[in-house]
Scaffold this motif. Structure first.
Motif, PDB file in Angstrom:
ATOM      1  N   UNK A  59     -50.330  66.448 -20.458  1.00  0.00           N
ATOM      2  CA  UNK A  59     -50.244  66.768 -19.017  1.00  0.00           C
ATOM      3  C   UNK A  59     -51.355  65.946 -18.380  1.00  0.00           C
ATOM      4  N   UNK A  60     -50.989  64.784 -17.867  1.00  0.00           N
ATOM      5  CA  UNK A  60     -51.999  63.769 -17.530  1.00  0.00           C
ATOM      6  C   UNK A  60     -53.093  64.263 -16.593  1.00  0.00           C
ATOM      7  N   UNK A  61     -52.712  65.141 -15.659  1.00  0.00           N
ATOM      8  CA  UNK A  61     -53.707  65.582 -14.678  1.00  0.00           C
ATOM      9  C   UNK A  61     -54.694  66.593 -15.266  1.00  0.00           C
ATOM     10  N   UNK A  62     -54.427  67.070 -16.478  1.00  0.00           N
ATOM     11  CA  UNK A  62     -55.376  67.993 -17.118  1.00  0.00           C
ATOM     12  C   UNK A  62     -56.580  67.242 -17.685  1.00  0.00           C
ATOM     13  N   UNK A  63     -56.380  65.962 -17.968  1.00  0.00           N
ATOM     14  CA  UNK A  63     -57.374  65.219 -18.770  1.00  0.00           C
ATOM     15  C   UNK A  63     -58.795  65.301 -18.238  1.00  0.00           C
ATOM     16  N   UNK A  64     -59.019  65.147 -16.918  1.00  0.00           N
ATOM     17  CA  UNK A  64     -60.410  65.188 -16.454  1.00  0.00           C
ATOM     18  C   UNK A  64     -61.099  66.533 -16.714  1.00  0.00           C
ATOM     19  N   UNK A  65     -60.310  67.591 -16.918  1.00  0.00           N
ATOM     20  CA  UNK A  65     -60.902  68.925 -17.065  1.00  0.00           C
ATOM     21  C   UNK A  65     -61.044  69.344 -18.514  1.00  0.00           C
ATOM     22  N   UNK A  66     -60.383  68.628 -19.397  1.00  0.00           N
ATOM     23  CA  UNK A  66     -60.392  69.054 -20.798  1.00  0.00           C
ATOM     24  C   UNK A  66     -61.800  68.897 -21.366  1.00  0.00           C
ATOM     25  N   UNK A  67     -62.203  69.892 -22.167  1.00  0.00           N
ATOM     26  CA  UNK A  67     -63.553  69.860 -22.726  1.00  0.00           C
ATOM     27  C   UNK A  67     -64.563  70.569 -21.843  1.00  0.00           C
ATOM     28  N   UNK A  68     -64.102  71.077 -20.698  1.00  0.00           N
ATOM     29  CA  UNK A  68     -65.033  71.745 -19.783  1.00  0.00           C
ATOM     30  C   UNK A  68     -64.849  73.249 -19.737  1.00  0.00           C
ATOM     31  N   UNK A  69     -63.987  73.770 -20.598  1.00  0.00           N
ATOM     32  CA  UNK A  69     -63.762  75.228 -20.624  1.00  0.00           C
ATOM     33  C   UNK A  69     -64.917  75.898 -21.365  1.00  0.00           C
ATOM     34  N   UNK A  70     -65.073  77.225 -21.163  1.00  0.00           N
ATOM     35  CA  UNK A  70     -66.161  77.925 -21.853  1.00  0.00           C
ATOM     36  C   UNK A  70     -66.003  77.811 -23.372  1.00  0.00           C
ATOM     37  N   UNK A  71     -64.769  78.002 -23.837  1.00  0.00           N
ATOM     38  CA  UNK A  71     -64.527  77.923 -25.279  1.00  0.00           C
ATOM     39  C   UNK A  71     -64.020  76.539 -25.652  1.00  0.00           C
ATOM     40  N   UNK A  72     -64.601  76.004 -26.701  1.00  0.00           N
ATOM     41  CA  UNK A  72     -64.198  74.653 -27.117  1.00  0.00           C
ATOM     42  C   UNK A  72     -62.744  74.602 -27.539  1.00  0.00           C
ATOM     43  N   UNK A  73     -62.262  75.714 -28.097  1.00  0.00           N
ATOM     44  CA  UNK A  73     -60.861  75.729 -28.542  1.00  0.00           C
ATOM     45  C   UNK A  73     -59.952  76.434 -27.525  1.00  0.00           C
ATOM     46  N   UNK A  74     -60.376  76.418 -26.268  1.00  0.00           N
ATOM     47  CA  UNK A  74     -59.580  77.058 -25.209  1.00  0.00           C
ATOM     48  C   UNK A  74     -58.166  76.468 -25.183  1.00  0.00           C
ATOM     49  N   UNK A  75     -57.197  77.364 -25.070  1.00  0.00           N
ATOM     50  CA  UNK A  75     -55.802  76.892 -24.997  1.00  0.00           C
ATOM     51  C   UNK A  75     -55.284  76.923 -23.565  1.00  0.00           C
TER      52      UNK A  75
END
Ligand SMILES: Nc1nc2c(ncn2[C@@H]2O[C@H](COP(=O)(O)OP(=O)(O)O)[C@@H](O)[C@H]2O)c(=O)[nH]1
Ligand SMILES: [Mg+2]
Ligand SMILES: [Zn+2]
Length: 302
Positions: free
Chosen positions: A247-263
């Motif tokens: 989901x291309x527009x997710x890319x800038x946000x990935x890795x910024x969630x509280x949990x590293x393995x956030x789904x």
């Protein structure tokens, strides 16, 4: 007849698969001859567009002895098996139309498969001669904002707007049946006679009209593959993480969630959910991602 000589790699011919029917393949060679081929033993499935080495085995027939590594692969899979759609394509065109209606979820899955398969993706809204098209085009505006090209046309009236986008490309047309994929190819190449049919007839008989993928040549450098329509697009080959990246527009946000393995399903402090709350990610896309991720979670191995 096939002599011993054909068993040696020196006698193999290099060609490309231009049609796949179950476990049989039509392979075309540079001199334009075509052999009806089978694979040997338990070789993995091959797809339209695959480059293969063939040992001729009889008049008009051959055995596929080897396949070259692929640059790209478009395929879908459920929990049980993979369905290869096309290999070595440079772009996937998702063909939709206002009628019959199509599911946005399927468009998203086609885009995900293209992103993951390593090819470009664009969307064609066909049948703009139908009055329902205005609303469909508006709903596809979402994809234009994401950076995907969206082209509206009526294959029945004029396919020329598509021609420049196909030049120098190996293109596969995908989407539900009845959207006009085969019609587009017929209009591009009137002698190709890709099979088209009335949707009503196709629905009544309960089968899709295009039953197998088929590659056509537009010119020496431009090729196009027609594919059977699909109602479902399983993506069991993906991990949840790969799905999120596709989901291309997710890319800038990935890795910024509280949990590293956030789904990005319902976890607290999820950067994707926050981006959606701020209207930076559309709710429609997030809902589509979540239904895919939930499906993948069910099939996950622990
Ligand atoms: N009104 C309209 N009908 C179209 C157009 N293109 C294709 N169709 C019709 O849509 C139906 C399905 O077309 P087909 O090419 O078989 O779709 P496919 O299943 O995606 O390959 C056929 O009845 C076509 O004549 C178009 O531009 N306008
Ligand atoms: Mg068709
Ligand atoms: Zn998250």
């Amino acid at each position: 007849m096939a002599g011993r000589k054909n068993k040696s790699p020196a006698a193999w011919l290099e060609g490309s698969i231009i049609a796949s029917y179950g476990r049989r393949y039509l392979v075309e060679f540079p001199d334009a001859t075509v052999l009806d081929c089978v694979t040997r033993g338990k070789r993995g499935a091959l797809a339209c567009g695959d480059r293969v080495s063939v040992a001729p085995s009889g008049p008009g027939q051959g055995v596929i002895e080897a396949a070259a590594p692929r640059t790209t692969l478009l395929y879908r899979s459920d929990a049980f098996r993979q369905k290869l759609i096309a290999a070595n394509v440079t772009q996937s065109i998702i063909v939709v139309a206002a009628a019959p209606s199509f599911h946005e979820d399927l468009v998203n899955r086609c885009l995900v498969a293209a992103e993951h398969g390593g090819m470009a993706a664009l969307i064609v809204l066909n049948k703009t001669d139908l009055p329902e098209s205005a609303a469909a085009l508006e709903s596809l505006e979402l994809y234009r904002r994401l950076g995907y090209r969206v082209l509206a046309l009526s294959a029945r009236r004029d396919v020329r707007p598509l021609v420049p986008l196909l030049r120098g490309q190996v293109t596969v047309l995908v989407g539900p049946s009845g959207m006009g994929k085969s019609t587009i190819i017929n209009r591009l190449l009137p002698h190709a006679a890709a099979r088209t049919d009335d949707v009503s007839r196709a629905l009544n008989s309960g089968r899709h009209t295009t039953t197998h993928a088929r590659l056509y040549h537009l010119d020496a450098a431009s090729h196009i593959i027609d594919s059977p329509g699909m109602q479902e697009f399983g993506l069991h080959q993906l991990t949840i993480d790969e799905a999120a990246h596709a989901f291309v527009e997710f890319r800038p946000w990935l890795g910024r969630c509280r949990f590293r393995d956030c789904r990005h399903l319902s976890e607290p402090d999820c950067a994707i959910a926050s981006a959606c709350a701020e209207n930076r990610i559309s709710e429609r896309r997030l809902a589509s991602y979540r239904s895919l991720a939930q499906e993948l979670a069910k099939g996950e191995k622990y």
